[in-house]
Write an enzyme that holds these catalytic residues in place. Structure first.
Site: not given
Ligand code: EPU
Length: 420
Positions: A22-23, A116, A121, A307, A400
């Protein structure tokens, strides 16, 4: 709203087929708009988040031809710079359209993305990174308005965010000169995206490490690519096999991407081996499993993935002894524990980041609710090792991110009814 009625304690055996990641797939679809022609992407998982991303791309004007697990996408007819706000709010990954839209059109309007409910986030890291490229950001109503052609240079992420790293990489590919992205996240899906972009003609080195170097090129073409296997789904199936003492063959996968997860499970007593088949790895589990508690801390890759934290916690309710789980990435990712407690699991929430689990517990059937993708995966695991029928509400949350989990598990012997 759909539910799963799961009658647990069935013997599972056979082959569990792992879908495309997915990611990775979500980002490849976003990246395809950078090409000057059609891209063909195979092994796209049939899941709700992907359908939402496809709808956003159609809303921008892309032409999509979707058959089975292949998407042909032509971005040449994109006619707007504004993403549909309702769809954007439904998936977190919509934010990764910012980088490619800016690289190609120097403008994008995007509402605060959803996803989620596992923490605040915010998108401050994305704004920080795109500002470092010289892009101007303003807020108008519910939209963030980004304007400007990204300028190549030295980019340092404020933290190792997965999607912010991907946005930075896609923002840089068409910029004149060389971009260094430091403090980059190193998840394997980021390397998969870089491979896709390189296949389109980009020049990216170092993706999958914490420093990525990108030499800008004038233009990118469409390309033909296959999404990598989903490591989170593979490990979820492995943990289900451990919890239910099932003899399964799970794959395809890239075993190296799960090395710490395997190490922790082996330390916990899990009984499995890795074999090669058709150029991919497969996990072969033994029907004999004797699991005991082993502590984990979630970390960015190559650490233990956040995850898998919930699914591991559900497994640990069946393990002998105590397990401590320290969730370091998200501040609110223990929502599912309340549902496991309804089933009788002994889970103590020590703080928003730490839980202790005492096992093994004979779980009892309950009526429970899936709040997020991975928390939902944990509830399915718990239901599969519970005698009697457990009902899980809101399984669209699970769907999802996990492709037809009910059907895949039914195929190997589980008793799952999906009720609309
Ligand atoms: N964060 C911030 N500000 C930002 C971005 C992130 O504070 O602008 C914080 C987040 O709140 C979190 C941390 O940084 O506490 C890590 O967030 P990250 O940006 O790495 O997560 P993401 O890119 O939003 C992706 C995956 C998630 C997975 C995380 C961590 C996708 C679409 N989603 O999210 O996947 O948990 O990386 O590995 O790539 C899932 O598949 O169920 C899922 C939630």
């Amino acid at each position: 709203m759909a539910k799963y009625a799961i009658k647990g304690k069935n013997n599972l055996s056979g082959e569990y087929e792992v879908s495309g990641a997915k990611n990775s797939a979500l980002k490849l679809l976003a990246a395809s708009i950078l090409g000057d022609g059609e891209s063909i992407i195979n092994n796209i998982p049939d899941i709700i988040d992907i359908h939402k991303m496809e709808d956003i791309l159609v809303g921008l004007g892309c032409k999509l031809d979707i058959t089975d697990h292949t998407v042909k996408i032509n971005p040449n007819s994109i006619h707007t710079r504004k993403l549909d706000s309702e769809l954007t709010k439904k998936i977190r990954a919509s934010i990764v359209l910012a980088g490619p839209m800016l690289a190609k059109f120097s403008e994008v309007q995007i509402a605060q993305p959803g996803g989620c409910l596992i923490g605040a986030r915010p998108i401050d890291d994305h704004i920080d990174v795109l500002s470092q490229f010289g892009v101007k950001v303003s807020v108008s109503g519910e939209y963030f308005h980004f304007v400007g052609k990204p300028v190549a240079g030295e980019i340092t992420l404020p933290e190792m965010s997965v999607t912010a790293t991907e946005n930075a990489m896609m923002a840089a590919v068409l910029s004149e000169g060389t971009t260094h992205i430091r403090v980059a996240a190193a998840e394997p899906e980021i390397a998969d995206l870089a491979n896709f972009l390189n296949c389109m003609g980009a020049d990216i080195k170092g993706a999958g490490t914490h420093e990525i170097v990108i030499k800008g090129v004038d233009k990118l073409k469409g390309c033909h690519y296959s999404v990598m296997p989903d490591r989170i789904e593979a490990a979820t199936a492995l943990m289900i096999a451990c919890a239910t003492s099932s003899e399964l063959l799970i794959g395809p996968l890239i075993a190296a991407n799960l090395s710490l997860v395997f190490k922790k499970l082996i330390a916990a007593g899990a009984n499995f081996s890795i074999i090669k088949k058709n150029n991919f790895d497969y996990i072969k589990t033994s029907g004999e499993q004797d699991i005991h508690g082993v502590n984990i801390n979630t970390r960015t890759y190559p650490g233990f993935p956040t995850d898998l934290q919930s699914v591991y916690a559900a497994l640990m309710t069946q393990a002998k002894g105590e397990t401590r789980i320290f969730e370091t990435i998200f501040e609110s990712r223990f929502g599912y524990t309340e549902e496991l407690r309804k089933m009788g699991a002994k889970i103590n929430i020590v703080s928003p980041h730490i839980i202790n689990i005492k096992g093994p517990t004979k779980l009892k059937p309950s009526h429970i609710d899936a709040f997020d993708i991975r928390g939902g995966g944990a509830l399915v695991l718990a239901a599969l090792c519970t005698p009697g029928t457990t009902v899980i509400d809101h399984v669209e949350m699970i769907e999802r991110g996990y492709e037809h989990l009910d059907l895949k598990l039914t195929k190997i012997g589980a008793d799952i009814q999906r009720i609309e």
